[in-house]
Write an enzyme that holds these catalytic residues in place. Structure first.
Site, PDB file in Angstrom:
ATOM      1  N   ARG A  76     -41.620  -4.442 -31.529  1.00 52.43           N
ATOM      2  CA  ARG A  76     -41.513  -5.863 -31.171  1.00 52.43           C
ATOM      3  C   ARG A  76     -40.061  -6.321 -31.308  1.00 52.43           C
ATOM      4  O   ARG A  76     -39.598  -6.616 -32.417  1.00 52.43           O
ATOM      5  CB  ARG A  76     -42.411  -6.690 -32.073  1.00 52.43           C
ATOM      6  CG  ARG A  76     -42.361  -8.181 -31.875  1.00 52.43           C
ATOM      7  CD  ARG A  76     -42.916  -8.623 -30.544  1.00 52.43           C
ATOM      8  NE  ARG A  76     -44.365  -8.390 -30.488  1.00 52.43           N
ATOM      9  CZ  ARG A  76     -45.029  -8.425 -29.331  1.00 52.43           C
ATOM     10  NH1 ARG A  76     -44.397  -8.640 -28.178  1.00 52.43           N
ATOM     11  NH2 ARG A  76     -46.339  -8.205 -29.319  1.00 52.43           N
ATOM     12  N   ARG A  99     -43.145   2.531 -22.881  1.00 50.02           N
ATOM     13  CA  ARG A  99     -42.632   2.000 -24.149  1.00 50.02           C
ATOM     14  C   ARG A  99     -43.315   2.599 -25.369  1.00 50.02           C
ATOM     15  O   ARG A  99     -42.874   2.367 -26.505  1.00 50.02           O
ATOM     16  CB  ARG A  99     -42.739   0.471 -24.184  1.00 50.02           C
ATOM     17  CG  ARG A  99     -44.135  -0.090 -24.141  1.00 50.02           C
ATOM     18  CD  ARG A  99     -44.121  -1.604 -24.292  1.00 50.02           C
ATOM     19  NE  ARG A  99     -45.460  -2.182 -24.234  1.00 50.02           N
ATOM     20  CZ  ARG A  99     -45.737  -3.440 -24.568  1.00 50.02           C
ATOM     21  NH1 ARG A  99     -44.783  -4.241 -25.025  1.00 50.02           N
ATOM     22  NH2 ARG A  99     -46.963  -3.904 -24.469  1.00 50.02           N
ATOM     23  N   HIS A 167     -37.234  -5.544 -20.920  1.00 46.71           N
ATOM     24  CA  HIS A 167     -37.847  -6.738 -21.518  1.00 46.71           C
ATOM     25  C   HIS A 167     -37.034  -7.196 -22.735  1.00 46.71           C
ATOM     26  O   HIS A 167     -37.523  -7.266 -23.853  1.00 46.71           O
ATOM     27  CB  HIS A 167     -39.267  -6.343 -21.921  1.00 46.71           C
ATOM     28  CG  HIS A 167     -40.190  -7.434 -22.340  1.00 46.71           C
ATOM     29  ND1 HIS A 167     -39.913  -8.304 -23.362  1.00 46.71           N
ATOM     30  CD2 HIS A 167     -41.420  -7.772 -21.882  1.00 46.71           C
ATOM     31  CE1 HIS A 167     -40.931  -9.112 -23.516  1.00 46.71           C
ATOM     32  NE2 HIS A 167     -41.856  -8.834 -22.636  1.00 46.71           N
ATOM     33  N   ASP A 212     -43.346 -18.846 -20.348  1.00 48.58           N
ATOM     34  CA  ASP A 212     -43.642 -17.495 -19.861  1.00 48.58           C
ATOM     35  C   ASP A 212     -43.596 -17.550 -18.338  1.00 48.58           C
ATOM     36  O   ASP A 212     -44.591 -17.847 -17.692  1.00 48.58           O
ATOM     37  CB  ASP A 212     -45.031 -17.059 -20.367  1.00 48.58           C
ATOM     38  CG  ASP A 212     -45.251 -15.568 -20.225  1.00 48.58           C
ATOM     39  OD1 ASP A 212     -46.235 -15.073 -20.792  1.00 48.58           O
ATOM     40  OD2 ASP A 212     -44.438 -14.912 -19.547  1.00 48.58           O
ATOM     41  N   GLU A 271     -35.583 -11.203 -19.186  1.00 50.70           N
ATOM     42  CA  GLU A 271     -35.920  -9.837 -18.803  1.00 50.70           C
ATOM     43  C   GLU A 271     -35.544  -9.594 -17.341  1.00 50.70           C
ATOM     44  O   GLU A 271     -35.668 -10.494 -16.518  1.00 50.70           O
ATOM     45  CB  GLU A 271     -37.422  -9.636 -19.009  1.00 50.70           C
ATOM     46  CG  GLU A 271     -37.932 -10.141 -20.369  1.00 50.70           C
ATOM     47  CD  GLU A 271     -39.428 -10.350 -20.425  1.00 50.70           C
ATOM     48  OE1 GLU A 271     -39.883 -11.230 -21.185  1.00 50.70           O
ATOM     49  OE2 GLU A 271     -40.143  -9.661 -19.656  1.00 50.70           O
TER      50      GLU A 271
HETATM   51  O1  TA6 Z   1     -42.614 -10.763 -20.559  1.00 55.35           O
HETATM   52  C1  TA6 Z   1     -43.390 -11.781 -21.028  1.00 55.35           C
HETATM   53  C2  TA6 Z   1     -44.759 -11.224 -21.404  1.00 55.35           C
HETATM   54  O2  TA6 Z   1     -45.358 -10.628 -20.304  1.00 55.35           O
HETATM   55  C3  TA6 Z   1     -45.597 -12.309 -22.056  1.00 55.35           C
HETATM   56  O3  TA6 Z   1     -46.677 -12.663 -21.241  1.00 55.35           O
HETATM   57  C4  TA6 Z   1     -46.017 -11.734 -23.390  1.00 55.35           C
HETATM   58  O4  TA6 Z   1     -47.238 -11.140 -23.333  1.00 55.35           O
HETATM   59  C5  TA6 Z   1     -44.901 -10.748 -23.660  1.00 55.35           C
HETATM   60  O5  TA6 Z   1     -44.610 -10.193 -22.417  1.00 55.35           O
HETATM   61  C6  TA6 Z   1     -45.142  -9.716 -24.713  1.00 55.35           C
HETATM   62  O6  TA6 Z   1     -46.058  -8.785 -24.315  1.00 55.35           O
HETATM   63  P1  TA6 Z   1     -46.555  -7.675 -25.390  1.00 55.35           P
HETATM   64  O7  TA6 Z   1     -47.486  -6.771 -24.607  1.00 55.35           O
HETATM   65  O8  TA6 Z   1     -45.318  -6.945 -25.858  1.00 55.35           O
HETATM   66  O9  TA6 Z   1     -47.213  -8.406 -26.508  1.00 55.35           O
END
Ligand code: TA6
Length: 299
Positions: A76, A99, A167, A212, A271
């Site tokens: 994260r 990932r 991301h 988002d 991103e």
């Molecule tokens: O990039 C934004 C997003 O798609 C959000 O919708 C949120 O879910 C974030 O990514 C994080 O996603 P994750 O799967 O890492 O919890």
């Protein structure tokens, strides 16, 4: 000991004092890079850059204090490599499999300007309905952080249709004193409002609630203005038609077990990739390169 899992061939790539393997949390191996003007850390798990910092400056990337470090979990923070799909996919983990796979280290090159270039390869890319493809990720650590994701369709007869995204989680001093420029007039899908189609009308994007947004058909640079850290982060890109802006804000932050309740105040994701209607279709034998360059300047 994570580094015990590093192959002999990979160990030979180490450059003492410049790029060395190290044990990371959760039994995950990482590479610690020290270039003339900056330092970085990259986990082989997901070829995940978790740290980039210029000398005498705060880190550029945010990494959650509550991040998990485990073979089957995404880290994260930092720069997750999203491939070959973005977001949800029936019966599959969100944001693709790249990932959460262990990438191979193929090259570590000391460059004359003092920066260091590393190349990673994603092993056995196929499955989940995709034809065979290759993915190489080149990370150059120097004055700026440069990232290149090269995807090639290794099939002889099938088209490869995929999404990709770097991301990136940026560290900011105080989200309430941040604004983002470079998206005026761009249309976007608002995930907070059921992917409603909208257009960015403001000169700058301010984060004042859960945000988002998938901005589409945009290849221009974006800048994150951070008054608290008195810096401006510039995101330049090529081979990318989508920009995603994300901050989970209060409620989502509380819901995420691998994210601190207050951490939404010190991060924002900007991103760069090709998602949704900007997804890429590659003919057999063809390649596509996504390049992102992260730099900063004093405000
Ligand atoms: O990039 C934004 C997003 O798609 C959000 O919708 C949120 O879910 C974030 O990514 C994080 O996603 P994750 O799967 O890492 O919890």
């Amino acid at each position: 000991m994570a580094i015990m899992k590093i192959s002999a061939g990979e160990r030979k790539l180490e450059i003492p004092g410049r790029a060395v393997f190290a044990d990371g949390p959760g039994g995950l191996a990482k590479i610690k890079i020290n270039s003339a003007s900056s330092s970085a850390e990259i986990f082989l798990h997901g070829a995940h850059v978790t740290h980039f910092q210029r000398k005498d400056e705060p880190p550029l990337l945010f990494l959650s204090q509550k991040s998990r470090f485990a073979e089957d979990q995404a880290i994260r923070g930092g720069i997750p490599v999203i491939l070959p799909w973005f977001g949800a996919r029936e019966g599959q983990p969100a944001h693709g499999f790249a990932r959460t796979r262990t990438w191979e280290v193929k090259e570590i090159v000391p460059l004359p300007d003092g920066s260091t270039r590393l190349r990673f390869r994603l092993p056995d890319c196929a499955g989940a309905g995709f034809p065979p493809f290759t993915a190489d990720y080149i990370v150059t650590v120097g004055d700026v952080l440069e990232l290149q994701l090269v995807v090639s369709n290794a099939s002889s007869d099938r088209e490869l249709v995929f999404e990709n995204c770097l991301h990136t989680y940026f560290a900011v001093g105080d989200i309430s004193a941040v604004f983002i420029t470079g998206l005026k007039g761009v249309s976007y899908r608002d995930k907070v409002e059921n992917f409603a189609e909208k257009t960015e009308t403001g000169d700058a994007v301010k984060i004042v609630s859960e945000t988002d947004r998938v901005y589409q058909d945009t290849s221009g640079p974006v800048e994150i203005h951070d008054a608290a850290l008195r810096r401006k982060i510039r995101v330049e890109k090529s081979g990318s038609a989508s920009t995603v802006v994300w901050n989970p804000w209060i409620a989502k932050a509380r819901e995420m077990a691998d994210f601190g309740d207050e951490e939404y105040k010190t991060m924002v994701c900007v991103e760069s990739g090709n998602v949704g209607k900007n997804k890429i279709t590659l003919a057999p034998g063809k390649s596509a390169t996504l390049t992102v360059k992260l730099s900063r300047a004093a405000l």
